[in-house]
Design a protein around this motif. Structure first.
Motif, PDB file in Angstrom:
ATOM      1  N   LEU A  47       0.867  -1.239  -0.019  1.00 31.90           N
ATOM      2  CA  LEU A  47       0.008   0.265  -0.057  1.00 31.90           C
ATOM      3  C   LEU A  47       0.887   1.299  -0.089  1.00 31.90           C
ATOM      4  CD1 LEU A  47      -2.696   1.284  -0.021  1.00 31.90           C
ATOM      5  CD2 LEU A  47      -2.631   1.124   2.595  1.00 31.90           C
ATOM      6  N   CYS A  48       1.977   1.137   0.690  1.00 25.53           N
ATOM      7  CA  CYS A  48       2.854   2.464   0.819  1.00 25.53           C
ATOM      8  C   CYS A  48       3.405   2.666  -0.594  1.00 25.53           C
ATOM      9  CB  CYS A  48       4.023   2.331   1.962  1.00 25.53           C
ATOM     10  SG  CYS A  48       5.182   3.353   2.272  1.00 25.53           S
ATOM     11  N   LEU A  49       4.012   1.447  -1.228  1.00 25.95           N
ATOM     12  CA  LEU A  49       4.541   1.707  -2.399  1.00 25.95           C
ATOM     13  C   LEU A  49       3.691   2.225  -3.434  1.00 25.95           C
ATOM     14  CD1 LEU A  49       7.080  -1.369  -2.504  1.00 25.95           C
ATOM     15  CD2 LEU A  49       7.691   0.971  -2.185  1.00 25.95           C
ATOM     16  N   LEU A  50       2.399   1.626  -3.536  1.00 24.23           N
ATOM     17  CA  LEU A  50       1.429   1.838  -4.445  1.00 24.23           C
ATOM     18  C   LEU A  50       1.067   3.395  -4.200  1.00 24.23           C
ATOM     19  CD1 LEU A  50      -0.686  -1.223  -4.573  1.00 24.23           C
ATOM     20  CD2 LEU A  50       0.599  -0.417  -6.393  1.00 24.23           C
ATOM     21  N   THR A  51       0.934   3.756  -2.908  1.00 24.62           N
ATOM     22  CA  THR A  51       0.426   5.333  -2.831  1.00 24.62           C
ATOM     23  C   THR A  51       1.545   6.085  -3.240  1.00 24.62           C
ATOM     24  OG1 THR A  51      -0.779   4.527  -1.011  1.00 24.62           O
ATOM     25  CG2 THR A  51       0.023   6.874  -0.952  1.00 24.62           C
ATOM     26  N   TYR A  52       2.802   5.696  -3.138  1.00 21.61           N
ATOM     27  CA  TYR A  52       3.947   6.710  -3.494  1.00 21.61           C
ATOM     28  C   TYR A  52       3.999   6.757  -5.051  1.00 21.61           C
ATOM     29  CZ  TYR A  52       8.523   8.356  -4.196  1.00 21.61           C
ATOM     30  OH  TYR A  52       9.769   9.112  -4.585  1.00 21.61           O
ATOM     31  N   LEU A  53       3.783   5.468  -5.645  1.00 22.11           N
ATOM     32  CA  LEU A  53       3.606   5.632  -7.303  1.00 22.11           C
ATOM     33  C   LEU A  53       2.683   6.341  -7.601  1.00 22.11           C
ATOM     34  CD1 LEU A  53       4.339   1.799  -7.776  1.00 22.11           C
ATOM     35  CD2 LEU A  53       5.936   3.555  -8.652  1.00 22.11           C
ATOM     36  N   LYS A  54       1.581   6.316  -7.140  1.00 19.09           N
ATOM     37  CA  LYS A  54       0.428   7.383  -7.470  1.00 19.09           C
ATOM     38  C   LYS A  54       0.601   8.675  -7.221  1.00 19.09           C
ATOM     39  CE  LYS A  54      -3.905   8.012  -9.123  1.00 19.09           C
ATOM     40  NZ  LYS A  54      -3.878   7.983 -10.457  1.00 19.09           N
ATOM     41  N   THR A  55       1.301   9.257  -6.354  1.00 17.69           N
ATOM     42  CA  THR A  55       1.689  10.568  -5.918  1.00 17.69           C
ATOM     43  C   THR A  55       2.860  11.006  -6.856  1.00 17.69           C
ATOM     44  OG1 THR A  55       1.174  10.147  -3.824  1.00 17.69           O
ATOM     45  CG2 THR A  55       2.521  11.979  -4.324  1.00 17.69           C
ATOM     46  N   GLN A  56       3.703  10.199  -7.385  1.00 16.57           N
ATOM     47  CA  GLN A  56       4.848  10.665  -8.041  1.00 16.57           C
ATOM     48  C   GLN A  56       4.534  10.527  -9.512  1.00 16.57           C
ATOM     49  OE1 GLN A  56       7.858  11.940  -6.944  1.00 16.57           O
ATOM     50  NE2 GLN A  56       6.506  11.851  -5.174  1.00 16.57           N
ATOM     51  N   PHE A  57       3.683   9.411 -10.088  1.00 16.75           N
ATOM     52  CA  PHE A  57       3.385   9.179 -11.209  1.00 16.75           C
ATOM     53  C   PHE A  57       1.867   9.336 -11.708  1.00 16.75           C
ATOM     54  CE2 PHE A  57       7.418   7.250 -10.139  1.00 16.75           C
ATOM     55  CZ  PHE A  57       8.220   7.575 -10.968  1.00 16.75           C
ATOM     56  N   PRO A  58       1.236  10.440 -11.297  1.00 16.28           N
ATOM     57  CA  PRO A  58      -0.292  10.437 -11.375  1.00 16.28           C
ATOM     58  C   PRO A  58      -1.020  10.077 -12.505  1.00 16.28           C
ATOM     59  CG  PRO A  58       0.684  12.694 -11.358  1.00 16.28           C
ATOM     60  CD  PRO A  58       1.697  11.564 -11.043  1.00 16.28           C
ATOM     61  N   THR A  59      -0.316  10.038 -13.565  1.00  9.42           N
ATOM     62  CA  THR A  59      -0.930  10.040 -14.913  1.00  9.42           C
ATOM     63  C   THR A  59      -0.866   8.116 -15.141  1.00  9.42           C
ATOM     64  OG1 THR A  59       1.169  10.569 -16.258  1.00  9.42           O
ATOM     65  CG2 THR A  59      -0.747  12.120 -15.783  1.00  9.42           C
ATOM     66  N   THR A  60       0.156   7.542 -14.781  1.00 10.83           N
ATOM     67  CA  THR A  60       0.228   6.193 -14.853  1.00 10.83           C
ATOM     68  C   THR A  60      -0.540   5.195 -13.679  1.00 10.83           C
ATOM     69  OG1 THR A  60       2.124   6.763 -16.038  1.00 10.83           O
ATOM     70  CG2 THR A  60       1.852   4.421 -15.331  1.00 10.83           C
ATOM     71  N   THR A  61      -1.234   4.473 -13.895  1.00 14.49           N
ATOM     72  CA  THR A  61      -1.646   3.416 -12.843  1.00 14.49           C
ATOM     73  C   THR A  61      -0.285   2.364 -12.358  1.00 14.49           C
ATOM     74  OG1 THR A  61      -2.869   1.707 -14.423  1.00 14.49           O
ATOM     75  CG2 THR A  61      -4.082   3.633 -13.887  1.00 14.49           C
ATOM     76  N   ALA A  62      -0.507   1.861 -11.385  1.00 13.21           N
ATOM     77  CA  ALA A  62       0.354   0.862 -10.846  1.00 13.21           C
ATOM     78  C   ALA A  62       0.419  -0.178 -11.704  1.00 13.21           C
ATOM     79  CB  ALA A  62       0.115   0.638  -9.400  1.00 13.21           C
ATOM     80  N   LEU A  63      -1.105  -0.665 -12.043  1.00 11.38           N
ATOM     81  CA  LEU A  63      -1.052  -1.716 -12.915  1.00 11.38           C
ATOM     82  C   LEU A  63      -0.500  -1.776 -14.101  1.00 11.38           C
ATOM     83  CD1 LEU A  63      -2.447  -4.758 -12.671  1.00 11.38           C
ATOM     84  CD2 LEU A  63      -4.446  -3.828 -13.313  1.00 11.38           C
ATOM     85  N   SER A  64      -0.734  -0.434 -14.812  1.00 13.82           N
ATOM     86  CA  SER A  64       0.073  -0.353 -16.029  1.00 13.82           C
ATOM     87  C   SER A  64       1.382  -0.623 -15.984  1.00 13.82           C
ATOM     88  CB  SER A  64      -0.612   0.660 -16.715  1.00 13.82           C
ATOM     89  OG  SER A  64      -0.317   1.950 -16.098  1.00 13.82           O
ATOM     90  N   TRP A  65       1.966   0.147 -15.045  1.00 12.86           N
ATOM     91  CA  TRP A  65       3.342   0.164 -14.592  1.00 12.86           C
ATOM     92  C   TRP A  65       3.712  -1.147 -14.602  1.00 12.86           C
ATOM     93  CZ3 TRP A  65       6.440  -0.837 -10.452  1.00 12.86           C
ATOM     94  CH2 TRP A  65       7.963  -0.641 -10.822  1.00 12.86           C
TER      95      TRP A  65
END
Length: 75
Positions: A52-70
């Motif tokens: 959850l921490c990593l997914l939240t960070y990814l969403k904050t840093q890369f708002p136009t890319t979903t974690a799933l697509s990454w």
């Protein structure tokens, strides 16, 4: 093998260390030689708080890319 402190923290469930490393801009998208990322390790090890921490960070840093697509781009 390309393992970083963030990998160790993610694998072992060290949420405080994970947060500290992310606050200091650890490279969350860095992959080991086999393509495994801290996100993969957290999921594999069942570290839900870290995940959850990593997914939240990814969403904050890369708002136009979903974690799933990454994840899909990385294999």
């Amino acid at each position: 093998d390309g393992r970083s402190p963030l990998f160790a923290a993610a694998q072992n469930g060290y949420i405080e260390i994970t947060t500290l490393l992310l606050d200091r801009h650890a490279e969350v998208k860095q992959a080991m030689n086999d393509g495994t990322t801290p996100l993969h390790i957290a999921a594999h090890e069942g570290q839900l708080d870290i995940l959850l921490c990593l997914l939240t960070y990814l969403k904050t840093q890369f708002p136009t890319t979903t974690a799933l697509s990454w994840i899909d781009q990385r294999g």
